[in-house]
Design a protein around this motif. Structure first.
Motif, mmCIF file in Angstrom:
data_model
loop_
_atom_site.group_PDB
_atom_site.id
_atom_site.type_symbol
_atom_site.label_atom_id
_atom_site.label_comp_id
_atom_site.label_asym_id
_atom_site.label_seq_id
_atom_site.Cartn_x
_atom_site.Cartn_y
_atom_site.Cartn_z
ATOM 1 N N LEU A 36 0.911 -1.194 -0.073
ATOM 2 C CA LEU A 36 -0.129 -0.018 -0.071
ATOM 3 C C LEU A 36 0.940 1.198 -0.047
ATOM 4 O O LEU A 36 1.713 1.506 0.765
ATOM 5 C CB LEU A 36 -0.943 0.026 1.230
ATOM 6 C CG LEU A 36 -1.748 -1.104 1.346
ATOM 7 C CD1 LEU A 36 -2.613 -0.964 2.861
ATOM 8 C CD2 LEU A 36 -2.556 -1.549 0.017
ATOM 9 N N GLN A 37 0.625 2.059 -1.017
ATOM 10 C CA GLN A 37 1.334 3.383 -1.065
ATOM 11 C C GLN A 37 0.493 4.454 -1.642
ATOM 12 O O GLN A 37 0.194 4.243 -2.963
ATOM 13 C CB GLN A 37 2.600 3.191 -1.840
ATOM 14 C CG GLN A 37 3.737 2.149 -1.087
ATOM 15 C CD GLN A 37 4.392 3.012 -0.002
ATOM 16 O OE1 GLN A 37 5.171 3.792 -0.171
ATOM 17 N NE2 GLN A 37 4.046 2.647 1.199
ATOM 18 N N ALA A 38 0.536 5.489 -1.021
ATOM 19 C CA ALA A 38 -0.426 6.641 -1.485
ATOM 20 C C ALA A 38 -1.703 6.498 -2.254
ATOM 21 O O ALA A 38 -2.294 5.337 -1.988
ATOM 22 C CB ALA A 38 0.589 7.090 -2.645
ATOM 23 N N ARG A 39 -2.213 7.422 -2.931
ATOM 24 C CA ARG A 39 -3.702 7.250 -3.534
ATOM 25 C C ARG A 39 -3.316 7.204 -4.717
ATOM 26 O O ARG A 39 -3.033 7.886 -5.323
ATOM 27 C CB ARG A 39 -4.631 8.210 -2.727
ATOM 28 C CG ARG A 39 -4.888 8.211 -1.191
ATOM 29 C CD ARG A 39 -5.391 7.139 -0.775
ATOM 30 N NE ARG A 39 -5.840 6.983 0.525
ATOM 31 C CZ ARG A 39 -6.380 5.861 1.390
ATOM 32 N NH1 ARG A 39 -6.617 4.858 0.631
ATOM 33 N NH2 ARG A 39 -6.817 5.905 2.485
ATOM 34 N N ASP A 81 -10.911 2.532 3.246
ATOM 35 C CA ASP A 81 -10.809 2.046 4.536
ATOM 36 C C ASP A 81 -9.417 1.615 4.992
ATOM 37 O O ASP A 81 -9.263 1.267 5.980
ATOM 38 C CB ASP A 81 -11.756 0.988 4.541
ATOM 39 C CG ASP A 81 -11.424 -0.277 3.465
ATOM 40 O OD1 ASP A 81 -10.806 0.151 2.412
ATOM 41 O OD2 ASP A 81 -11.402 -1.461 4.005
ATOM 42 N N LYS A 82 -8.423 1.812 4.102
ATOM 43 C CA LYS A 82 -7.121 1.469 4.240
ATOM 44 C C LYS A 82 -6.279 2.656 4.415
ATOM 45 O O LYS A 82 -6.388 3.747 3.700
ATOM 46 C CB LYS A 82 -6.425 0.545 3.197
ATOM 47 C CG LYS A 82 -7.408 -0.884 3.459
ATOM 48 C CD LYS A 82 -6.865 -1.677 2.237
ATOM 49 C CE LYS A 82 -7.467 -2.995 2.132
ATOM 50 N NZ LYS A 82 -6.885 -4.027 1.141
#
Length: 597
Positions: A322-325, A334-335
């Motif tokens: 998981l990294q950035a949007r 939700d993360k």
């Protein structure tokens, strides 16, 4: 962590839906027993043995490497047991001549198993891969006596073959090799000399090692016209076929390498060893090319296999990272962040890797198909044309598959970010293991020179005409309106390849340096166009099934194919410009200007 599952769904797609292999084999009497059920069973069992026996040893084999002590080589822990499993299950004779105990399976099938082997454990695979080339050479050129003595135990895996060409002063230029062969009264020869970079020259996997050695007779002509080929076993063979006394051939040392550390790369000393001639005197290099050309396709598949396992491992990482949007807003609000595949640049890398891997799988199968036709087809003209296509495509298969294999391993490593540089994730090993494939079995620059010099210019594009005809026949039959733009694009690219090839033929007569200057860029352009043809074939097969597809397989195939046509195939534009720039820009500097003082 690294992961690998044999891509059986895609392999079956290429075999059955893209190339309709079953119909091809049915047209060739020698392949009449190759049924769909048999093929499926081989693929399933191949997946099990590679995933369960070989893949778990890949990282540990790299960490431990081979050891050399008191003149003997020991392979990493677990290699011997895995090899025994492979041999006892009959995998070493999969494509071998049934007359001597082989299973006689078609090349289209064996290339898929080879991909599984290389993906699971490239270092391990080099031992049986060299054996496969050695038995092919012996079956093609050896006397009946040698075949009967050596082929059965080599198919069984009790003995393994090697290829002994390179010497300390003689790499690509084999004409200057110094190894000597003195004839004996009993018909044998005494072999003396040193060979380097010998894959599997010594190891502990089997009871005997069979060296195929290039050497020169006392009265041999100079250059490559004076090379003969000899079979030199590590242990001499008793009358009952068992291994007997040690021959005078020994491992002097092993190399400490960047990658493929579980593969023993040996310096081999032949100190008056006893050998027997294979084929005719002074015709050894021609016989050895049977093995070398086999190994060139095999090493191309090494690049493909490593690219596949690198991709699978990177995608396993990408699921959890998981990294950035996402650029258009959070995909997983939700993360704490979104998975990295939301980012266009990560997708660019992933699609590049996948497009080259899946294109490479189709390419290896296409070359395998031509090999099957050239050997088994009942029509002589079809056999001849297929053999010429094999000659044309072999240097492309070796060089383009391994160049792209290395590229995609690097690009897959990049997906990890900093974690890709850390050993525990496995990505850096695939980069190291893939790098050698561009170098051995004839460097990729040598392959490119072979392509332009022997396969394009020497026959004035005759072999290329066969290939172009095959492509155009398929395009003419590809009537899906959804693919019309890709058909037009491929026709333009094929014309670019033909035009550039004709230009090279013209340039070669005026300035021989033009071929060397153009070779690598030309081969890369050729490879891109070839993959375009194969992607069109895959997209056509997928388009026919996509409407009824609920799995997403065919839809994904069409999307990856679109990526190839729109974002990868246009690289031919710059390659053409580089070729047409000519040799002058490369040759303008004086030699002493290259050195820094």
């Amino acid at each position: 962590m690294a992961m690998y599952k044999a891509p059986l769904r895609d392999m079956r797609f290429v075999l059955n839906e893209v190339f309709d292999a079953g119909s091809l084999w049915a047209s060739m009497p020698a392949m009449s027993e190759v049924t769909p059920d048999l093929v499926d069973a081989i693929l399933e069992e191949g997946a099990k043995v590679t995933e369960n026996e070989l893949f778990p040893l890949n990282r540990s084999g790299d960490e431990e490497g081979c050891t050399f002590d008191d003149g003997k080589v020991t392979t990493p822990a677990g290699f011997k047991a895995a090899y025994d499993t492979l041999a006892e299950s009959g995998w070493l004779g999969l494509g071998g001549n049934p007359e001597y105990g082989g299973q006689g399976m078609p090349k289209m099938l064996t290339v898929l198993f080879e991909e599984m082997l290389y993906a699971a454990n490239a270092s391990f695979t080099l031992y049986p891969a060299l054996n496969s080339g050695a038995v092919l050479l012996l079956d093609s050129h050896a006397s009946d006596e040698i075949k009967e003595q050596y082929l059965p135990p080599m198919y069984e895996g009790r003995w393994l073959g090697t290829m002994c060409l390179t010497e300390p002063h003689s790499g690509s230029d084999l004409g200057i090799l110094r190894s000597k062969a003195e004839p004996n009264e009993d018909g044998s020869y005494t072999i003396s000399g040193t060979k380097i970079f010998i894959t599997g020259g010594d190891h502990d996997l089997c009871e005997n090692i069979v060296h195929l050695v290039l050497a020169k007779l006392p009265d041999a002509p100079a250059g490559t016209r004076g090379i003969s080929l000899f079979i030199v076993p590590k242990f001499l063979i008793n009358e009952d076929g068992s291994s007997g006394d040690a021959n005078n051939v020994n491992c002097g040392s092993i190399e400490h390498k960047m990658g493929i550390k579980g593969s023993a790369t040996c310096v081999m000393n032949f100190d008056g060893a006893k050998g027997w001639m294979v084929g005719e005197p002074n015709r050894g290099l021609a016989a050895m090319f049977t093995m070398m050309n086999y190994e060139r396709l095999s090493i191309g598949i090494q690049g493909l296999g490593l690219g596949e396992v690198a991709y699978q491992s990177a995608m396993d990482f990408a699921k959890e990272r998981l990294q950035a949007r996402a650029p258009k807003g959070a995909k997983c609000p939700d993360k704490i962040a979104d998975p990295i595949l939301v980012h266009p640049d990560v997708r660019r890398m992933a699609l590049n890797v996948r497009a080259f891997n899946e294109g490479g799988r189709a390419f290896a199968s296409y070359v395998g198909m031509q090999l099957d036709i050239s050997k088994y087809h009942p029509d002589e003209e079809q056999r001849k044309q297929a053999a010429e296509l094999v000659a044309l495509l072999t240097p492309v298969a070796k060089a383009f598959l391994t160049d792209r294999g290395f590229d995609v391993c690097v690009e897959a490593q990049q997906i990890y970010g900093g974690q890709g540089y850390v050993r525990e994730w496995g990505a850096e090993q695939y980069v190291r293991d893939a790098r050698i494939a561009q170098i051995y079995e004839g460097t990729n620059g040598i392959q490119a020179m072979d392509l332009v010099g022997r396969k394009i210019v020497a026959n004035k594009c005759g072999y290329l005409a066969h290939f172009a005809s095959d492509v155009r026949q398929f395009m003419a039959a590809c009537d899906a309106p959804e693919l019309a733009a890709y058909v037009s694009q491929l026709e333009a690219e094929l014309q670019r390849l033909e035009s550039l090839s004709a230009w090279l033929v013209e340039q070669a007569g005026a300035n021989p340096e033009e071929l060397g200057a153009a070779a690598v860029d030309y081969l890369n352009l050729f490879g891109l166009v070839t993959y375009g043809y194969l992607w069109l074939r895959m997209m056509a097969a997928a388009q026919a099934q996509v409407a009824a597809d609920t799995s997403g397989f065919y839809d994904a195939k069409l999307k990856v194919g679109a990526h190839y046509f729109k974002r990868i195939l246009p690289r031919t534009l710059s390659l053409e410009a580089q070729v047409r720039a000519g040799a002058d820009v490369l040759m303008a500097m004086d030699e002493d200007q290259f050195y820094v003082e």
